[in-house]
Design a protein around this motif. Structure first.
Motif, PDB file in Angstrom:
ATOM      1  N   MET A  47      77.308  39.114  33.269  1.00 53.82           N
ATOM      2  CA  MET A  47      76.923  37.961  34.178  1.00 53.82           C
ATOM      3  C   MET A  47      76.208  38.383  35.299  1.00 53.82           C
ATOM      4  O   MET A  47      75.410  37.703  36.012  1.00 53.82           O
ATOM      5  N   GLU A  65      76.518  39.966  37.963  1.00 51.58           N
ATOM      6  CA  GLU A  65      77.684  40.082  39.248  1.00 51.58           C
ATOM      7  C   GLU A  65      78.758  40.593  39.060  1.00 51.58           C
ATOM      8  O   GLU A  65      79.413  40.385  37.688  1.00 51.58           O
ATOM      9  N   TYR A 112      81.515  36.897  41.671  1.00 48.00           N
ATOM     10  CA  TYR A 112      81.644  35.654  40.985  1.00 48.00           C
ATOM     11  C   TYR A 112      82.489  34.762  41.255  1.00 48.00           C
ATOM     12  O   TYR A 112      82.488  33.582  41.599  1.00 48.00           O
ATOM     13  N   THR A 129      73.661  26.138  44.038  1.00 47.27           N
ATOM     14  CA  THR A 129      73.818  27.355  42.977  1.00 47.27           C
ATOM     15  C   THR A 129      72.249  27.686  42.655  1.00 47.27           C
ATOM     16  O   THR A 129      71.663  26.932  42.230  1.00 47.27           O
ATOM     17  N   LYS A 153      72.010  30.982  37.659  1.00 45.67           N
ATOM     18  CA  LYS A 153      73.519  30.925  37.598  1.00 45.67           C
ATOM     19  C   LYS A 153      74.027  29.721  37.358  1.00 45.67           C
ATOM     20  O   LYS A 153      75.332  29.281  36.921  1.00 45.67           O
ATOM     21  N   ARG A 180      75.443  26.753  35.241  1.00 44.57           N
ATOM     22  CA  ARG A 180      76.059  26.486  33.743  1.00 44.57           C
ATOM     23  C   ARG A 180      76.244  25.128  33.213  1.00 44.57           C
ATOM     24  O   ARG A 180      76.463  24.106  33.929  1.00 44.57           O
TER      25      ARG A 180
END
Length: 336
Positions: free
Chosen positions: A67, A69, A74, A239, A243, A245
């Protein structure tokens, strides 16, 4: 008699890295889904490792490497980003109620974390909701005008212009707005889907993801005629682009086995505000913004916690001659 030595190919079989990477992504995406569904709860490392079928001793490192992070960072980011979305979509809920709903022990703890993440207080974020939406929609139209026409003196000095008026005086905006006012509240059934996840900036990246990864997979499994759903989980104004989605979902039977490239989940049914979209795929974000800005505040409805999605037919959504994309924009709603 000694056995003959193994050939190099037998002794060191070439690993299928594509399959391994897909399996990692499939397992870790299950963890991301679990976190999103339990933002109000304590997220135990052992439980998350179990969901991913990874060793609990190494899971934190695996997650951080994949990820970019840590697990804690997260979860904290998702709690704050989801709370920021809720502040603007559920005006009836108090800031304290939202803080508690997303795992913060107090309003003070929430306010401190929110200030660090967004550089403003939760109440300021809520109060400036409409200004941000106007700026986002207007910015998109301003960019289009700049690309499609000669720059006038006004456009050369954007600080001197009224972005809201430019947006609302634009003919294409008014046409867009009129179409999006044709919204119906529809009871949709729950849908069993297989999905693949893309992570990165929305827009062209999502289009390429469908064309290069999802479409060949659908072809291989004979799913070309199924209804598809696109779910953008994150607000790109909140966001970071890398990152964000997006889930590319395809309707499948209950007993469907997706292999290593996809996961299975159920899209929840219930009441949705449904609007038709037809236009260049690059205009989809504008359509979502206008739907949220124009329709919802006047409808007596508000978003709930189910995901918004685009619904379309893989066979007919894109007109190859005009490049026009057709779909339904579906917003989960409940009464104010």
């Amino acid at each position: 008699m000694n056995p003959s030595p193994a050939s190099p190919a037998q002794a060191n079989p070439k690993p299928n890295t594509h399959i391994y990477q897909a399996e990692y992504a499939r397992r870790l995406n299950r963890v991301l889904d679990h976190i999103d569904q339990h933002l109000d709860a304590s997220l135990e490392l052992e439980r998350l490792a179990e969901i991913a079928h990874f060793s609990r001793f190494h899971f934190h490192r695996v997650f951080a490497a994949w990820m970019g992070e840590t697990l804690g960072d997260y979860a904290r980011r998702r709690r704050l980003e989801t709370a920021a979305w809720r502040l603007c979509c559920d005006m009836q809920a108090s800031i304290l109620d939202i803080a508690l709903a997303y795992g913060f022990a107090s309003g003070e703890a929430f306010a401190r974390a929110f200030k660090i993440r967004f550089d403003c207080t939760p109440s300021q974020w809520r109060a400036t909701r409409d200004e941000r939406r106007v700026a986002q929609v207007s910015g998109a139209y301003q960019k289009r005008v700049r690309q499609d026409s000669n720059l006038s003196q006004v456009l050369s000095n954007p600080d001197q212009m009224n972005l809201k008026n430019l947006c609302e005086d634009d003919d294409s905006y008014q046409s867009f707005r009129k179409k999006l006012m044709e919204v119906n509240i529809v009871q949709l059934p729950a849908v069993h889907v297989a999905y693949q996840r893309y992570m990165g900036p929305y827009g062209a990246g999502v289009t390429k993801f469908w064309a290069n990864k999802v479409a060949p997979w659908m072809q291989a499994y004979g799913l070309q005629d199924q209804i598809c759903y696109g779910i953008g989980h994150d607000d790109p104004s909140v966001t970071a682009a890398d990152k964000c989605r997006y889930d590319a979902c395809i309707t499948v039977p209950e007993n469907f086995s997706p292999g290593t490239q996809a996961n299975i989940k159920t899209l929840p049914g219930g009441a949705y505000a449904v609007a038709k979209f037809k236009g260049p795929a690059t205009d989809i974000n504008d359509a979502w913004m206008l739907l949220m800005r124009e329709y919802l505040p006047a409808s007596g409805m508000q978003c709930d916690d189910r995901p918004c999605f685009e619904q379309f037919s893989a066979n007919s959504a894109l007109d190859p001659q005009t490049g026009m994309f057709s779909c339904l924009l579906c917003v989960p709603v409940k009464a104010l």
